[in-house]
Design an enzyme around this catalytic site. Sequence first.
Site, PDB file in Angstrom:
ATOM      1  N   SER A 205       0.835  -1.199   0.000  1.00  0.00           N
ATOM      2  CA  SER A 205       0.000   0.000   0.000  1.00  0.00           C
ATOM      3  C   SER A 205       0.878   1.262   0.000  1.00  0.00           C
ATOM      4  CB  SER A 205      -0.964  -0.058   1.178  1.00  0.00           C
ATOM      5  OG  SER A 205      -1.981   0.886   1.032  1.00  0.00           O
TER       6      SER A 205
ATOM      7  N   ASP B  37     -10.162  -3.470  -5.237  1.00  0.00           N
ATOM      8  CA  ASP B  37      -9.268  -2.481  -4.629  1.00  0.00           C
ATOM      9  C   ASP B  37      -9.225  -1.270  -5.550  1.00  0.00           C
ATOM     10  OD1 ASP B  37      -7.199  -1.026  -3.540  1.00  0.00           O
ATOM     11  OD2 ASP B  37      -5.674  -2.587  -3.739  1.00  0.00           O
TER      12      ASP B  37
ATOM     13  N   HIS C  93      -8.257  -4.733  -0.800  1.00  0.00           N
ATOM     14  CA  HIS C  93      -7.098  -3.980  -0.352  1.00  0.00           C
ATOM     15  C   HIS C  93      -6.701  -4.360   1.071  1.00  0.00           C
ATOM     16  CE1 HIS C  93      -4.114  -0.851  -0.682  1.00  0.00           C
ATOM     17  NE2 HIS C  93      -4.385  -0.523   0.571  1.00  0.00           N
TER      18      HIS C  93
END
Length: 407
Positions: free
Chosen positions: A188, A347, A377
Amino acid sequence: MKLRWIGSVLLSAVAYYVYLPLPSGVSEPWKLMLLDALFRSCMHVGDVAHALGVCHRVSLINQVVSWVEVIGPRSCPAVDVSDILLGGVPTRVFRPIGGQKLKRGVVYFHGGGWALASGRMRSYDLLSRKMAEDLDAVIMSVDYRLAPEVVFPGQYEDAMAASRAFLSAGVRERYGLDPQRLCVSGDSAGGNLAAAVAQELALDSSLEVRFKAQALVYPVLQALDFHTASYQQNHDVPILYRPVMARFWLQYLGADPALEPLLLANNHSSLDQAGLPAAHRSKLDWTALLPAGRRKHYRPVVRATGSPGVVDAVPALTDVRAAPLLAERGVLARTPRRAYVMTCEFDVLRDDGLMYARRLRDAGVEVTGDHYEDGFHGCMVFAYPPVSSSVGRRSMDNYIRWLDQNL
Ligand SMILES: *[C@@H]1O[C@H](CO)[C@@H](O)[C@H](O)[C@H]1NC(C)=O
């Protein structure tokens, strides 16, 4: 009787709070709903504290996380764990006991929107521990400084300082690192930092030792288009909602949070933005960079007129150190020979990753794209109880397997 009535009202309220219509195909929807309810309630409590002026919403969440989730540097028979400073940045080191004399090494940046979480959290600690054990590798998990106290380029500079130290002769000798087998990785926002570090170090010809590989796990790579096909498709899929990502970006870039609606309208990347060269647009033109199957029926949102001057007011929006997808092809060509990019169908950041994988490949890098049709995600760090998910375990296993075969 009355108690039972109160009980059922409470239960319905909880069910109402937790229940969320999810797209079909997402892995174990009920687990994702519970996870989302947990995240949302943290966010709500944070919002209330923020509104009352008690503290910044992010500080409250980080405080709770550090009470509940952060654990000490506990060694076990297989792995020695210690907290050190790496290039001046707090870092947790996971060092396998025994095994090869010269070891592979990974410097890792955790996710959390440049504002949340820590490599010392239970979930990241477990990930690093497993990597160290399964790969017989030294893992260094970096706790770069977080927003809102520190904003761009602070996080990036911490990541750079830690990475340079990781590659230095002193650290390599002290930890027995094999100079030919080092990797930079993160998930991320941590994937954003890993990608930015890989680019910057690729340009430094004075380096004696370079990364062999970069491994990016659902990375966030650009802030110019909040209407990519995946932003459109997954705008209301937990746990990373579209406005939340816009907010994280503004916070990271030290910009006015009031710009959020403008970003969500793509007004900052309208055609009348003087500060935005056409060359940048082509680097995130998903109509050209994504296969048709991922584009589906979605249409790009390109405004002729938007809110002029935003890019000039927030220049970091087009800074490659913040948005690695904007790098020139020549820079990408010099990044580590091998790259791994994990993406999840559910995501908003899916297309950031897919576009980057495609651009790296076009620049001649050997790329493994690892896509999860049922992934969401953050799934890779939800691989352990109590939030253990099937796609979480699968993705973690494959990520570690890739490192084993490519590092
Ligand atoms: C986006 O730009 C258009 C055209 O300038 C303007 O009418 C609109 O209010 C802007 N939207 C936001 C959310 O700023």
